[in-house]
Design an enzyme around this catalytic site. Structure first.
Site, mmCIF file in Angstrom:
data_model
loop_
_atom_site.group_PDB
_atom_site.id
_atom_site.type_symbol
_atom_site.label_atom_id
_atom_site.label_comp_id
_atom_site.label_asym_id
_atom_site.label_seq_id
_atom_site.Cartn_x
_atom_site.Cartn_y
_atom_site.Cartn_z
ATOM 1 N N TYR A 170 53.525 33.373 46.629
ATOM 2 C CA TYR A 170 53.125 32.170 47.357
ATOM 3 C C TYR A 170 51.688 31.762 46.993
ATOM 4 C CZ TYR A 170 51.881 29.409 51.547
ATOM 5 O OH TYR A 170 51.438 28.439 52.421
ATOM 6 N N LYS A 174 50.484 28.321 45.174
ATOM 7 C CA LYS A 174 49.557 27.414 45.849
ATOM 8 C C LYS A 174 48.270 27.215 45.044
ATOM 9 C CE LYS A 174 51.904 26.309 49.531
ATOM 10 N NZ LYS A 174 52.406 24.926 49.675
#
Length: 305
Positions: A170, A174
């Site tokens: 993640y 990002k």
């Protein structure tokens, strides 16, 4: 009349949480909204729900204009059809808010290939694919003499800016989104397009599923005081960035939490030393520590001990 009156907006992952609030906030400011949501579970699995329909119904009940889109935005064809739906339904596209995503948190040493690939695909490709098709439309409009005041608002995260233990997939996605935002701002400037990103902190399915401590931190106050973790707090900045008023702001990343907005800078050069010739490895043992001591201290990784 709102600050986005008549503007056509796509919001991905808009069936719940922050995305839902974005869609409602844009509609309240006069925008026509394409509410995209696959109806997936927190881990990306198909749970057979259609929360986007509920958001569209809420917008229409308030007198706004919106349509449902259930495409997979990490699919090239799905992203293309999403953009075309906005153009065909409302006559154009002005704002793309990339928000969709899910979690499969694990430590790097225990993360499977699919855990990595699926999160990178939905977050990073799921930002790029709609952007690519929207950018193609905006470039064509500009070349035809119909330059639009177009806006891209991407969704990064504090995890992507500073790292987060147990969220390597993640956080990496990002981080890529933050750089993609800067890249887009540079490449699309000549076509009337700005691109910015937010790193929000709010109460969502993702944050409240991250353990009891996080859920307690994110809980709404019982005394009726200002709810800093309400996801609706994030949307005003996104709506403003999607308006024509934000024309001079591009290539920036903003942290948003409660009533606080913070500008975040990316990689910047710190101290340096140029020998003017090739270094000997032994020489660098004294040079590197000195350069680090003269440079800003990095923000700690979330969850690091």
């Amino acid at each position: 009349m709102g600050i986005c009156d008549g503007r056509v907006v796509i919001v991905t992952g808009a069936g719940r949480g922050i995305g839902r609030e974005h869609a409602l906030a844009f509609a309240a400011e006069g925008a026509k909204v394409v509410v995209n949501d696959l109806g997936a579970g927190l881990d990306g699995s198909n749970v057979g729900e259609s929360p986007a329909e509920q958001v569209v119904a809420e917008i229409k009940a308030a007198g706004g204009d919106a349509v449902v889109n259930g495409n997979d935005i990490s699919s090239w064809e799905g992203a293309r059809d999403l953009v075309h739906q906005a153009i065909d339904t409302f006559g154009g596209l002005d704002v793309l808010v990339n928000n969709a995503g899910f979690l499969r948190d694990k430590m790097l040493v225990g993360m499977s290939e699919s855990d990595w690939d699926n999160v990178i695909n939905v977050h990073l490709k799921g930002h790029y694919a709609p952007l690519r098709h929207a950018a193609e439309y905006w470039r064509a409009e500009s070349k035809a003499g119909r330059t639009r005041q177009a806006r891209v608002i991407n969704t990064s995260s504090g995890a992507g800016l500073f790292g987060s233990v147990g969220q390597g997939n993640y956080a990496t996605a990002k981080a890529g989104i933050a750089l993609l935002t800067i890249q887009t701002a540079a490449e699309m400037k000549g076509y009337g397009v700005t691109a910015n990103a937010i790193a929000p902190s709010a109460r969502t399915r993702m944050t409240t599923s991250a353990g009891e401590a996080m859920a307690a931190q994110m809980a709404a106050p019982e005394d009726g005081s200002f709810d800093a973790m309400d996801p609706a707090n994030v949307s005003p900045l996104v709506v403003w960035l999607g308006s024509e008023e934000s024309a001079e702001v591009s290539g920036r990343v903003f942290e948003v939490e409660g009533g606080k907005v913070t500008v975040c800078d990316g990689w910047q050069r710190g101290a340096s030393e140029d020998k003017g010739a090739r270094w000997d490895p032994a020489e660098l043992g004294s040079v590197v520590p000195r350069l680090l001591s003269e440079s800003p201290t990095p923000v700690p990784v979330y969850g690091a001990r």
